[in-house]
Design an enzyme around this catalytic site. Structure first.
Site, short mmCIF file in Angstrom:
data_model
loop_
_atom_site.label_atom_id
_atom_site.label_comp_id
_atom_site.label_asym_id
_atom_site.label_seq_id
_atom_site.Cartn_x
_atom_site.Cartn_y
_atom_site.Cartn_z
N THR A 17 0.83 -1.21 0.00
CA THR A 17 0.00 0.00 0.00
C THR A 17 0.87 1.26 0.00
O THR A 17 0.75 2.11 -0.89
CB THR A 17 -0.91 0.01 1.26
OG1 THR A 17 -1.62 -1.23 1.28
CG2 THR A 17 -1.88 1.16 1.24
N ARG A 49 7.76 -9.64 -1.43
CA ARG A 49 7.79 -11.10 -1.25
C ARG A 49 7.50 -11.82 -2.56
O ARG A 49 8.08 -12.83 -2.88
CB ARG A 49 6.74 -11.51 -0.21
CG ARG A 49 7.30 -11.65 1.18
CD ARG A 49 6.22 -11.97 2.17
NE ARG A 49 5.10 -11.04 2.05
CZ ARG A 49 4.40 -10.56 3.08
NH1 ARG A 49 4.71 -10.94 4.29
NH2 ARG A 49 3.41 -9.74 2.90
N ARG A 50 6.53 -11.25 -3.33
CA ARG A 50 6.12 -11.90 -4.58
C ARG A 50 6.44 -10.98 -5.74
O ARG A 50 6.02 -9.82 -5.75
CB ARG A 50 4.61 -12.16 -4.56
CG ARG A 50 4.15 -13.06 -3.40
CD ARG A 50 2.71 -12.80 -3.05
NE ARG A 50 2.51 -11.40 -2.65
CZ ARG A 50 1.38 -10.74 -2.76
NH1 ARG A 50 0.31 -11.32 -3.25
NH2 ARG A 50 1.30 -9.47 -2.38
N GLU A 133 8.48 10.33 9.81
CA GLU A 133 7.25 11.14 9.84
C GLU A 133 6.00 10.29 9.62
O GLU A 133 4.97 10.48 10.28
CB GLU A 133 7.33 12.22 8.75
CG GLU A 133 6.13 13.13 8.65
CD GLU A 133 5.94 14.00 9.89
OE1 GLU A 133 5.03 13.70 10.67
OE2 GLU A 133 6.70 14.96 10.09
N GLU A 194 -8.09 -4.82 10.40
CA GLU A 194 -7.43 -6.09 10.06
C GLU A 194 -8.32 -7.25 10.52
O GLU A 194 -9.17 -7.08 11.39
CB GLU A 194 -6.10 -6.20 10.82
CG GLU A 194 -5.16 -5.05 10.64
CD GLU A 194 -4.40 -5.14 9.32
OE1 GLU A 194 -4.23 -6.27 8.82
OE2 GLU A 194 -4.01 -4.09 8.81
N ASP A 205 -1.57 0.04 18.78
CA ASP A 205 -1.07 0.89 17.69
C ASP A 205 -1.01 2.36 18.15
O ASP A 205 -0.03 3.06 17.92
CB ASP A 205 -2.00 0.73 16.48
CG ASP A 205 -1.64 1.66 15.34
OD1 ASP A 205 -0.60 1.42 14.70
OD2 ASP A 205 -2.38 2.64 15.11
N LYS A 209 2.29 5.08 18.68
CA LYS A 209 2.37 6.46 18.17
C LYS A 209 2.52 7.46 19.31
O LYS A 209 3.27 8.43 19.21
CB LYS A 209 1.14 6.76 17.31
CG LYS A 209 1.07 5.88 16.06
CD LYS A 209 -0.31 5.97 15.44
CE LYS A 209 -0.43 5.05 14.23
NZ LYS A 209 -1.84 4.89 13.82
#
Ligand code: NAP
Length: 441
Positions: A17, A49-50, A133, A194, A205, A209
């Site tokens: 992404t 990876r692919r 950043e 997720e 998460d 931060k």
């Protein structure tokens, strides 16, 4: 600008992404970016990876490999951009790049929060740097704003909505009157959450931060292990509705506050006055409110995730890195805002020493004297009441919901008062308690 200056060659670890977004933004805005950086920036080598997976970007001019160490060690690569995520092998790849004297740009909040201190030291000892950043609040340039734009200030506190998934869920719970589980399932279907939502909804998460933000705000080491973290998964729809009735919104905030005794570092659901700008940051958007003694409150708002918003932050770091390639390393902006030997090892206060106001929801048995008992216990604990509402009981319910908003008190006093109220025998356990912040100066 010297037209003969060669382009800076970048190695990219990860083409997902954010990696794909970076390639696209660099290509689309190549002319402006070159004018700003003083040299063109080209991705020459990338790892995924692919090799045959469909990509959001063209990889025509990029040498591809499944071995990220090859990219790091490619002698042509001058700057390494890590966008793979995870602790390993990302951490080892970054260490190797720094040992080779190559500057690193990363969006990896977990890695910076947990191992940033060590990485910054390694960078310094090799006269290079790590830029991060994109690790906090995606596209919002909050690190640059605090580290440079607010350098004149003593930062007293900051509060941030720094996890878009959690904010999406809370917004839908408030606006649509839905339950946590129901909205979480929708967020997963939309790709906002997720399959394993633990990191987002349990506040981990956000704690990563907050660790980074606090270190920069107060010039202190990264102390992820000492952040108090409480998620939103046990939040009840009725509390969201009662809070609204009282003129508050519930947000999952990361809060860092300087106190004389130490610093508060905490992530938890928080009632905040609905009239505050930050209370109106809805859906997947992020915002950080910073209070500096000279400037007062400043609010930073925008997209906290997504391919191009995050790429915006990564590419801004790349431009900075390119500008510093020729500068004396001792004159660069320090990683945590203060020069390394000036970091202050501030103690982090345990949660029972935190000072905040509270929202309490009690189920009290419908008989005379119960309310008097509750208010007496609060008064004896030195807790003053700002507002109280008593709801009607349902038809065959013998318990009445009582909502209390208190003034500020140290958490240990509130814990004792709650224990005493629960011991009355006329109030159902457990009492619902949510912390309240006015977010005023
Ligand atoms: P992603 O879409 O899963 O992309 C990860 C990329 O890394 C993929 O291209 C993957 O290859 C590659 N990769 C993973 N392990 C590898 C290995 N061992 N060797 C070679 N390549 C490997 O992840 P993302 O969403 O772009 O996130 C990247 C970083 O940015 C993470 O640290 C994340 O926390 C951070 N971040 C993301 C966002 C966001 O909006 N997504 C926002 C802020 C920060 P394949 O494509 O072949 O699988």
């Amino acid at each position: 600008m010297d037209p003969n200056k060669k382009p800076v060659k970048v190695g990219l670890l990860g083409l997902g992404t954010v990696g794909g977004g970076v390639v696209n933004v660099l290509k689309r805005n190549a002319e402006d970016i070159t004018r700003r950086a003083g040299r063109a920036i080209e991705v020459v080598h990338a790892a995924a990876r692919r090799l045959d997976a469909p990509r959001i970007c063209s990889t025509d001019d990029i040498l591809l490999t499944t071995n990220p160490m090859e990219v790091v060690e490619n002698p042509d690569v001058e700057v390494v951009v890590e966008l793979m995520g995870g602790m390993r092998p990302a951490g080892d790849l970054i260490r190797r790049a720094l040992e080779l004297g190559k500057p690193v740009v990363t969006a990896n909040k977990a890695l910076i929060a947990l191992e940033g201190g060590e990485l910054f030291e390694l960078a310094q000892s090799h006269d290079t740097l790590v830029a991060f950043e994109a690790a906090v609040a995606g596209g919002i340039p909050i690190i640059k704003a605090m580290r440079e734009g607010l350098a004149a200030n003593r930062i007293e506190w900051l509060a941030g909505i720094i996890n878009g998934t959690g904010n999406f869920i809370l917004t839908a719970m408030r606006d649509e009157g839905r339950d946590f589980e129901d909205v979480l399932a929708e967020a997963q279907a939309l790709g906002y959450a997720e399959a394993d939502p633990t990191f987002d909804v349990e506040g981990i998460d956000a704690a990563h931060k907050l660790t980074i933000l606090a270190a920069i705000a107060f010039g202190m080491p990264l102390k992820f292990d000492e952040v108090y973290t409480e998620g939103i998964s046990s939040l009840q729809q009725e509390d969201v509705a009662y809070a609204e009735e009282l003129g508050y919104s519930i947000k999952h905030l990361g809060i860092a506050r300087r106190r004389e005794e130490g610093v508060e570092l905490r992530v938890h659901p928080t009632l905040i006055p609905s009239r505050r700008l930050i209370a109106n940051v809805d859906g997947v958007k992020n915002a950080v409110l910073v209070w500096g003694d000279a400037v007062g409150p400043t609010l930073y708002y925008g997209a906290g995730a997504g391919a191009e918003p995050t790429a915006s932050a990564v590419v801004a770091d790349l431009v900075d890195v390119v500008r510093t390639l020729t500068a004396d390393p001792t004159h660069r902006v320090p990683h945590l805002a203060v020069v390394p030997d000036q970091l202050t090892d501030l103690p982090v206060l345990p949660i029972d020493q935190v000072k905040t106001a509270y929202y309490l929801r009690l189920q009290a048995y419908d008989q005379p004297g119960v309310l008097a008992d509750i208010t007496r216990i609060l008064a004896e604990a030195g807790i003053s009441i700002e507002a109280m509402i008593q709801k009607e009981a349902g038809e065959d319910e013998s318990y009445l919901p009582i909502i209390i908003l208190t003034h500020q008190v140290v958490e240990s006093a509130m814990n004792q008062a709650i224990e005493a109220i629960e011991a009355l025998g006329t109030v159902r356990s457990p009492i619902t308690r949510i912390r309240v912040e006015s977010l005023a100066g």
